[in-house]
Scaffold this active site. Sequence first.
Site, PDB file in Angstrom:
ATOM      1  N   SER A  44       0.881  -1.181   0.000  1.00  0.00           N
ATOM      2  CA  SER A  44       0.000   0.000   0.000  1.00  0.00           C
ATOM      3  C   SER A  44       0.914   1.226   0.000  1.00  0.00           C
ATOM      4  O   SER A  44       1.143   1.869   1.017  1.00  0.00           O
ATOM      5  CB  SER A  44      -0.927  -0.013   1.217  1.00  0.00           C
ATOM      6  OG  SER A  44      -0.211   0.086   2.423  1.00  0.00           O
ATOM      7  N   HIS A 151      -3.308  -6.100   2.464  1.00  0.00           N
ATOM      8  CA  HIS A 151      -2.337  -7.059   3.017  1.00  0.00           C
ATOM      9  C   HIS A 151      -2.943  -8.452   3.242  1.00  0.00           C
ATOM     10  O   HIS A 151      -2.285  -9.347   3.767  1.00  0.00           O
ATOM     11  CB  HIS A 151      -1.782  -6.561   4.355  1.00  0.00           C
ATOM     12  CG  HIS A 151      -0.888  -5.364   4.213  1.00  0.00           C
ATOM     13  ND1 HIS A 151      -0.396  -4.679   5.287  1.00  0.00           N
ATOM     14  CD2 HIS A 151      -0.392  -4.740   3.122  1.00  0.00           C
ATOM     15  CE1 HIS A 151       0.362  -3.684   4.868  1.00  0.00           C
ATOM     16  NE2 HIS A 151       0.373  -3.695   3.557  1.00  0.00           N
ATOM     17  N   GLU A 161      -4.837  -2.591   9.161  1.00  0.00           N
ATOM     18  CA  GLU A 161      -4.118  -3.104  10.347  1.00  0.00           C
ATOM     19  C   GLU A 161      -4.821  -2.686  11.636  1.00  0.00           C
ATOM     20  O   GLU A 161      -5.199  -1.526  11.776  1.00  0.00           O
ATOM     21  CB  GLU A 161      -2.687  -2.533  10.389  1.00  0.00           C
ATOM     22  CG  GLU A 161      -1.842  -2.944   9.210  1.00  0.00           C
ATOM     23  CD  GLU A 161      -0.607  -2.061   9.029  1.00  0.00           C
ATOM     24  OE1 GLU A 161      -0.053  -1.580  10.030  1.00  0.00           O
ATOM     25  OE2 GLU A 161      -0.214  -1.855   7.869  1.00  0.00           O
ATOM     26  N   GLU A 204       1.819  -9.284   6.968  1.00  0.00           N
ATOM     27  CA  GLU A 204       2.664  -8.849   8.090  1.00  0.00           C
ATOM     28  C   GLU A 204       2.527  -9.758   9.317  1.00  0.00           C
ATOM     29  O   GLU A 204       2.902  -9.379  10.427  1.00  0.00           O
ATOM     30  CB  GLU A 204       2.314  -7.405   8.479  1.00  0.00           C
ATOM     31  CG  GLU A 204       2.672  -6.415   7.379  1.00  0.00           C
ATOM     32  CD  GLU A 204       2.377  -4.964   7.763  1.00  0.00           C
ATOM     33  OE1 GLU A 204       1.800  -4.731   8.852  1.00  0.00           O
ATOM     34  OE2 GLU A 204       2.719  -4.084   6.976  1.00  0.00           O
ATOM     35  N   ASP A 240      -4.391   1.204  11.254  1.00  0.00           N
ATOM     36  CA  ASP A 240      -3.936   1.851  10.025  1.00  0.00           C
ATOM     37  C   ASP A 240      -5.066   1.651   9.021  1.00  0.00           C
ATOM     38  O   ASP A 240      -5.284   0.530   8.537  1.00  0.00           O
ATOM     39  CB  ASP A 240      -2.631   1.222   9.513  1.00  0.00           C
ATOM     40  CG  ASP A 240      -2.133   1.920   8.243  1.00  0.00           C
ATOM     41  OD1 ASP A 240      -2.820   2.855   7.765  1.00  0.00           O
ATOM     42  OD2 ASP A 240      -1.063   1.522   7.732  1.00  0.00           O
ATOM     43  N   GLU A 285      -3.757   5.769  11.801  1.00  0.00           N
ATOM     44  CA  GLU A 285      -2.842   6.089  10.696  1.00  0.00           C
ATOM     45  C   GLU A 285      -3.637   6.206   9.390  1.00  0.00           C
ATOM     46  O   GLU A 285      -4.547   5.404   9.145  1.00  0.00           O
ATOM     47  CB  GLU A 285      -1.812   4.953  10.606  1.00  0.00           C
ATOM     48  CG  GLU A 285      -0.746   5.142   9.548  1.00  0.00           C
ATOM     49  CD  GLU A 285       0.220   3.936   9.558  1.00  0.00           C
ATOM     50  OE1 GLU A 285       0.485   3.359  10.640  1.00  0.00           O
ATOM     51  OE2 GLU A 285       0.696   3.564   8.470  1.00  0.00           O
ATOM     52  N   ASP A 312       1.125   8.494   7.017  1.00  0.00           N
ATOM     53  CA  ASP A 312       2.074   7.576   6.363  1.00  0.00           C
ATOM     54  C   ASP A 312       2.124   7.943   4.878  1.00  0.00           C
ATOM     55  O   ASP A 312       3.006   8.708   4.450  1.00  0.00           O
ATOM     56  CB  ASP A 312       1.618   6.130   6.593  1.00  0.00           C
ATOM     57  CG  ASP A 312       2.408   5.098   5.798  1.00  0.00           C
ATOM     58  OD1 ASP A 312       3.465   5.448   5.263  1.00  0.00           O
ATOM     59  OD2 ASP A 312       1.967   3.927   5.699  1.00  0.00           O
ATOM     60  N   LYS A 337       9.451   5.664   7.087  1.00  0.00           N
ATOM     61  CA  LYS A 337       9.867   4.468   6.335  1.00  0.00           C
ATOM     62  C   LYS A 337      11.004   4.919   5.426  1.00  0.00           C
ATOM     63  O   LYS A 337      10.758   5.569   4.402  1.00  0.00           O
ATOM     64  CB  LYS A 337       8.720   3.948   5.465  1.00  0.00           C
ATOM     65  CG  LYS A 337       7.539   3.345   6.211  1.00  0.00           C
ATOM     66  CD  LYS A 337       6.402   3.084   5.229  1.00  0.00           C
ATOM     67  CE  LYS A 337       5.263   2.284   5.844  1.00  0.00           C
ATOM     68  NZ  LYS A 337       4.051   2.335   5.012  1.00  0.00           N
ATOM     69  N   HIS A 365       8.388  -0.710   9.431  1.00  0.00           N
ATOM     70  CA  HIS A 365       8.712  -1.731   8.436  1.00  0.00           C
ATOM     71  C   HIS A 365       7.856  -1.534   7.187  1.00  0.00           C
ATOM     72  O   HIS A 365       7.029  -0.629   7.128  1.00  0.00           O
ATOM     73  CB  HIS A 365       8.438  -3.124   9.033  1.00  0.00           C
ATOM     74  CG  HIS A 365       6.983  -3.380   9.333  1.00  0.00           C
ATOM     75  ND1 HIS A 365       6.481  -4.626   9.615  1.00  0.00           N
ATOM     76  CD2 HIS A 365       5.908  -2.531   9.409  1.00  0.00           C
ATOM     77  CE1 HIS A 365       5.178  -4.550   9.847  1.00  0.00           C
ATOM     78  NE2 HIS A 365       4.815  -3.303   9.722  1.00  0.00           N
ATOM     79  N   SER A 367       5.381  -4.020   4.328  1.00  0.00           N
ATOM     80  CA  SER A 367       4.682  -5.312   4.371  1.00  0.00           C
ATOM     81  C   SER A 367       5.540  -6.444   3.795  1.00  0.00           C
ATOM     82  O   SER A 367       5.437  -7.585   4.230  1.00  0.00           O
ATOM     83  CB  SER A 367       3.334  -5.215   3.672  1.00  0.00           C
ATOM     84  OG  SER A 367       3.464  -4.581   2.426  1.00  0.00           O
ATOM     85  N   LYS A 388       6.992   0.349  14.462  1.00  0.00           N
ATOM     86  CA  LYS A 388       5.886  -0.433  13.903  1.00  0.00           C
ATOM     87  C   LYS A 388       6.518  -1.494  13.009  1.00  0.00           C
ATOM     88  O   LYS A 388       6.975  -1.193  11.902  1.00  0.00           O
ATOM     89  CB  LYS A 388       4.993   0.514  13.096  1.00  0.00           C
ATOM     90  CG  LYS A 388       3.754  -0.123  12.507  1.00  0.00           C
ATOM     91  CD  LYS A 388       2.998   0.926  11.689  1.00  0.00           C
ATOM     92  CE  LYS A 388       1.756   0.357  11.083  1.00  0.00           C
ATOM     93  NZ  LYS A 388       1.624   0.686   9.664  1.00  0.00           N
TER      94      LYS A 388
END
Length: 420
Positions: A44, A151, A161, A204, A240, A285, A312, A337, A365, A367, A388
């Site tokens: 994503s 995911h 998430e 994840e 998220d 998020e 993000d 990230k 991190h 995915s 995270k």
Amino acid sequence: MVESFKIDSARARLVFDSRGDATIEVELKSGKTTARVAAPAGKSRGKREVEYYPDNNAAEAVSVFNSVVSKRLAGRDPADQRGIDELLTEIDGTGRFEKIGGNAAYATSVAASVLAARLMEKQPYEHIASLSGQKPQIPMPLGNVLGGGSHAGEGAPDIQEVLVFPAAVDEPLEAVKAVVAVHKALGSLLTKRVPGFTKGRGDEGAYSPNMTNEEALAAVKETIEHVSDELGIQLRMGIDMAASSLYSEADKQYNHKRSGKTLDRRGQIEYVGKLIEEYGLRYVEDPLQEDDMQGFAELRKSYGGTTLICGDDLLVTRAELVKEAGKIGAVNAMIIKPNQVGTLTATIEAAREATSYGIAKIVSHRSGETCDGVLAHIAVGLGANLIKAGIMGGERIAKANELLRIWESSRGSLGLSRLA
Ligand code: PEP
Ligand code: MG
């Protein structure tokens, strides 16, 4: 006199990430000292992220590295992080790493910092902290325990998430134990509650049951209440929403496929607000799509309170976007990230901007991950509040385990992040 070091050789190779996708690994050598970093990959992804690979091809990035980049790195000082990162930017020349690949830049940039640290006989986090000027600290783990969206498979929640984190602990071991305990207990609860649940997990390592958003949040809430009581640790819950993945630019609507809901901008703000209130979410998020910074500010004003409203895809680890968001109070947390932006120097600039606006830093991190633990060093070295990195699965727990090693090696000299 300041000792100077030099890279003797640099090479790249093709390896695979946790999704089985090809990725680039860069290895730098100086004398007998080696540093090796492999790049992760997101699914994503924000549209303002750098390009991962030339022509979307990891093998092409390996070939460009070995034929063009590698000889330009030879002889350079790995401790000169800015110089290395400027060189990568200059060789590429596109501003988006379209020629050498953002993941090649990421792996090289981070490997240079690890090599420099080893040559200086320091821990990577210590070197990164001295580069960043941020006070190093141990972040709390923000673990993904249940997920859906892009995911996971069909039937899983629309929310990408559902995450948990401890508010405060005396040592990182307690924090990791608590998040692991939630994942385990949630597996048992879902087995009892969801017909046909086979403990399936998404990219994840979070469970991906056939459930609505609301059922998922209720299940995690119940689990953390139980685990909090059992361990005597205050656990918080968050999400998220990864709203850009739900958004259709054509009809300006958020399509929640699993629940059959279609929401306009106002509807999405109110829906997320309702979830914050009903489930006591302390972390949200990307509640809105990446072009709606104003919407983040509106949500924060109406429902923010004690909740971290985090960008993000909105910010993609870019200092100029963090500044824009900071000025209008759009967020009070940001995802960091490093491979969204390609270099450690640019990552550090974004982290510094966050600190200057009082924005909480969450190093994250992707995915698609590797078993590298270096993310934990980046998080500690940037003084992150949260890391995270999922929680279950080899490539996820690798980051938590590295955090425990860092804590041990610091002999208690590092502070621990505490979140209200
Ligand atoms: C995220 O959206 O926060 C995430 C980790 O996903 P991805 O790596 O797929 O962008
Ligand atoms: Mg995200």
